[in-house]
Design a protein around this motif. Structure first.
Motif, PDB file in Angstrom:
ATOM      1  N   SER A   1       0.807  -1.223   0.000  1.00  0.00           N
ATOM      2  CA  SER A   1       0.000   0.000   0.000  1.00  0.00           C
ATOM      3  C   SER A   1       0.842   1.276   0.000  1.00  0.00           C
ATOM      4  CB  SER A   1      -0.959   0.021   1.194  1.00  0.00           C
ATOM      5  OG  SER A   1      -2.072  -0.812   0.951  1.00  0.00           O
ATOM      6  N   ARG A   2       2.150   1.149  -0.250  1.00  0.00           N
ATOM      7  CA  ARG A   2       2.965   2.327  -0.508  1.00  0.00           C
ATOM      8  C   ARG A   2       3.086   2.490  -2.022  1.00  0.00           C
ATOM      9  NH1 ARG A   2       1.797   4.641   3.692  1.00  0.00           N
ATOM     10  NH2 ARG A   2       3.631   5.997   3.731  1.00  0.00           N
ATOM     11  N   GLY A   3       3.997   3.326  -2.481  1.00  0.00           N
ATOM     12  CA  GLY A   3       4.154   3.478  -3.921  1.00  0.00           C
ATOM     13  C   GLY A   3       3.267   4.576  -4.480  1.00  0.00           C
ATOM     14  N   ILE A   4       2.587   4.289  -5.591  1.00  0.00           N
ATOM     15  CA  ILE A   4       1.877   5.315  -6.359  1.00  0.00           C
ATOM     16  C   ILE A   4       0.544   5.677  -5.719  1.00  0.00           C
ATOM     17  CG2 ILE A   4       0.725   5.830  -8.524  1.00  0.00           C
ATOM     18  CD1 ILE A   4       3.695   6.019  -8.779  1.00  0.00           C
ATOM     19  N   PHE A   5       0.439   6.938  -5.280  1.00  0.00           N
ATOM     20  CA  PHE A   5      -0.800   7.494  -4.728  1.00  0.00           C
ATOM     21  C   PHE A   5      -1.380   8.523  -5.706  1.00  0.00           C
ATOM     22  CE2 PHE A   5      -0.678   7.083   0.200  1.00  0.00           C
ATOM     23  CZ  PHE A   5      -0.128   5.810   0.128  1.00  0.00           C
ATOM     24  N   ALA A   6      -2.652   8.419  -5.995  1.00  0.00           N
ATOM     25  CA  ALA A   6      -3.481   9.470  -6.593  1.00  0.00           C
ATOM     26  C   ALA A   6      -2.850  10.196  -7.778  1.00  0.00           C
ATOM     27  CB  ALA A   6      -3.884  10.482  -5.517  1.00  0.00           C
TER      28      ALA A   6
END
Length: 563
Positions: free
Chosen positions: A120-125
């Motif tokens: 759930s880390r990495g590319i947000f929004a």
């Protein structure tokens, strides 16, 4: 052919090239999968669709944080991908309802590496815009470098390598191109001074140079805390700017990504403010509806608006479909609703109204116009007989070794087992497809691994600490089928069965809400290995984080026994 329209996804071809690069597979021998099939059976999608209507969600399953842009008569939409690769799926549509995946924005290992990060880390929004023939996408790589912008002239790719924005902190950047030629970057960041409370954030604005791909000049706070600061609103985020009738309209999400999620709007005559909040905020939420309503849709927010050629406006936004409480295994999905303008203010849905599963479509269309394989009930099958993997397949993080092969045995997927398993923070040999339904059935056919110490089968994955694996392995002179469960700190074998070592093996999972059952084929008959297995562990509520469940073929080298 429109912008980005190709016979085959360029992103998928690039991905397959990455995975097939290098020398031939070494020992152990790859496991061969013949096919994979997925069928959705949600009760909410069973009702006949009236002519001229569409189904919500328009992208079912783990497709959160939608951002949309229109270029002439085409719409382009992107979603968050977190720790999955390829990253940032991109879709095209002519009518806002029927979508085709063009590929992914992040489809080359050198663009971004999320190795070692939780899923759930990495590319947000990500947020997409188009200006003077160029597509711009800005996003945040959380714990993987921060904010960056990429560009392309064709949305199907290839997209540039990231241009990092080290001067921009926080998350959720978006771009706005004004009609005077100026460009601006908005984002969520810490407020000025000391935060007054937990969740106190601000929306910032700064000029952006689209030629140099960097911000310039001073930053300015547009919104401190939220639409009504006196109430201590939390997590103002996902900002987007629009201009209509001389007003700058700023819309953002508030309340976090759970059941209190909402969308608010403010406006100003000057892009730099001050901004006045709409008296009837929020313009979208489901938090005030009865918890015991049938087939609930929750967590609504993080909207982006787009104007259609006929002058009507539409909103895409995320929401979730729980099966009990706030448990949902399908993640946060993309929904569509019309925007109504009242005295210059946009409203997506009046307070107290439930998001509809079916609504009048933006354009006339027959009732038979299916939205599969991205919405509604459908059967989707992959016989692994194409030159490249379907873009619906993804990987957990970026593969570091070529473990997937469609060419070695034409018509089959050859998966090289790896030491990294589903609980690794690296990239396991797991081909992941989104779970898109509360009730579904998925099956696959494979050969039992030929070597001791190799397990292969069907995996269901919510995160590195929450997964199920229906696998087969050699055991003595025969073979064993097993169901392994990893639920937080607990890991165990749920059930086992002896199976033939040399016969073809077909595996199946059947799910309805939190009830999962696992079966295998013995000759022409199905036998249940385990029934009524608790599927809550595959919910975002149980696992935490922001992703939905995925499933598909998996092969691994089993952990070596402790000495």
């Amino acid at each position: 052919m429109g912008i980005g329209q190709t016979c085959e996804s360029r992103a998928s071809a690039l991905l397959l090239g990455v995975l097939l690069s290098g020398s031939a597979f070494a020992e152990p021998a790859p496991v061969l999968f013949d096919w994979f099939e997925y069928t959705g059976r949600d009760a909410a999608f069973e009702q006949p669709l009236p002519e001229g209507h569409y189904r919500n969600p328009i992208l079912a399953g783990f497709y959160p944080d939608p951002s949309i842009v229109r270029v002439e008569d085409r719409y382009y939409l992107v979603n968050s991908s977190f720790g999955y690769f390829p990253g940032i799926p991109i879709f095209e549509s002519r009518d806002l309802v029927h979508w085709t995946q063009l590929g992914h924005v992040i489809d080359r290992p050198e663009q971004l590496d999320v190795d070692g990060l939780r899923i759930s880390r990495g590319i947000f929004a990500p947020a997409i815009e188009h200006h003077d023939g160029t597509f711009y996408l800005v996003t945040t790589a959380v714990d993987a470098g921060g904010n960056f912008v990429v560009t392309a002239t064709d949305p199907a790719g290839s997209w540039s390598n990231p241009h990092w924005l080290p001067e921009v902190d926080g998350i959720d950047p978006s771009l706005f191109f004004d009609d005077d030629g100026s460009a601006w970057l908005l984002n969520n960041g810490a407020p000025e001074g000391t935060p007054r409370y937990d969740g106190h954030r601000a929306i910032w604005l700064q000029r952006f140079d689209p030629a140099a791909l960097r911000t310039v000049g001073p930053r300015r706070v547009l919104v401190d805390g939220g639409a009504d600061p006196a109430t201590n609103p939390i997590w103002i985020e996902g900002p987007h700017l629009y201009k209509r009738d001389g007003w700058y309209l700023l819309t953002s999400a508030e309340g976090g990504t759970g059941p209190q999620h909402s969308q608010v709007v403010l406006r100003s005559r000057d892009i730099q403010g001050p901004y006045e909040a709409y008296a009837h905020n929020p313009i979208l939420t489901q938090r005030d509806l009865p918890a015991d309503r049938p087939a609930p849709i929750t967590n609504a927010g993080h909207a982006d608006l787009v104007e259609a050629p006929d002058g009507r406006w539409w909103a895409v936004f995320l929401a979730s479909r729980p099966y009990v409480g706030n448990h949902y295994n399908t993640g946060r999905e993309t929904f569509l609703l019309p925007v109504e303008w009242r005295d210059g203010w946009p409203t997506i849905l009046d307070r107290g109204q439930a998001i509809p599963y079916a609504a009048p479509a933006p354009a006339a269309m027959p009732a038979a116009a299916a939205q599969a394989p991205l919405a509604g009930n459908f059967t989707w099958r992959d016989d692994f007989d194409g030159p490249a993997l379907d873009p619906l397949w993804t990987f957990v993080r970026v593969p570091k070794t070529p473990w997937a092969d469609l060419a070695a045995q034409p018509g089959q997927l050859a998966v090289r087992p790896l030491r990294d398993g589903l609980d690794s923070l690296h990239s396991p040999a797991f081909l992941a497809r989104r779970q898109q339904h509360l009730a579904f059935e998925a099956s696959t056919a494979l050969a039992v691994p030929t070597e001791v110490g190799v397990s292969a089968g069907l995996a269901l994955f919510q995160g590195e600490r929450h997964w199920l694996f229906l696998g087969a392995r050699r055991a003595g002179q025969g073979a064993q089928l097993f169901l392994e469960r990893h639920d937080g700190d607990a890991r165990d074998i749920v059930a086992t069965a002896a199976i033939a070592a040399d016969a073809p093996l077909t595996l199946k999972v059947v799910a309805d809400g939190a009830h999962y059952a696992f079966a295998y084929k013995d000759g022409d008959d199905w036998r249940w290995l385990a029934r009524d297995v608790d599927g809550h562990l595959l919910s975002t509520e149980s696992a935490g984080g922001f992703v939905g469940a995925t499933l598909g073929p998996h092969a691994r080298l089993d952990p070596e026994p402790a000495e």
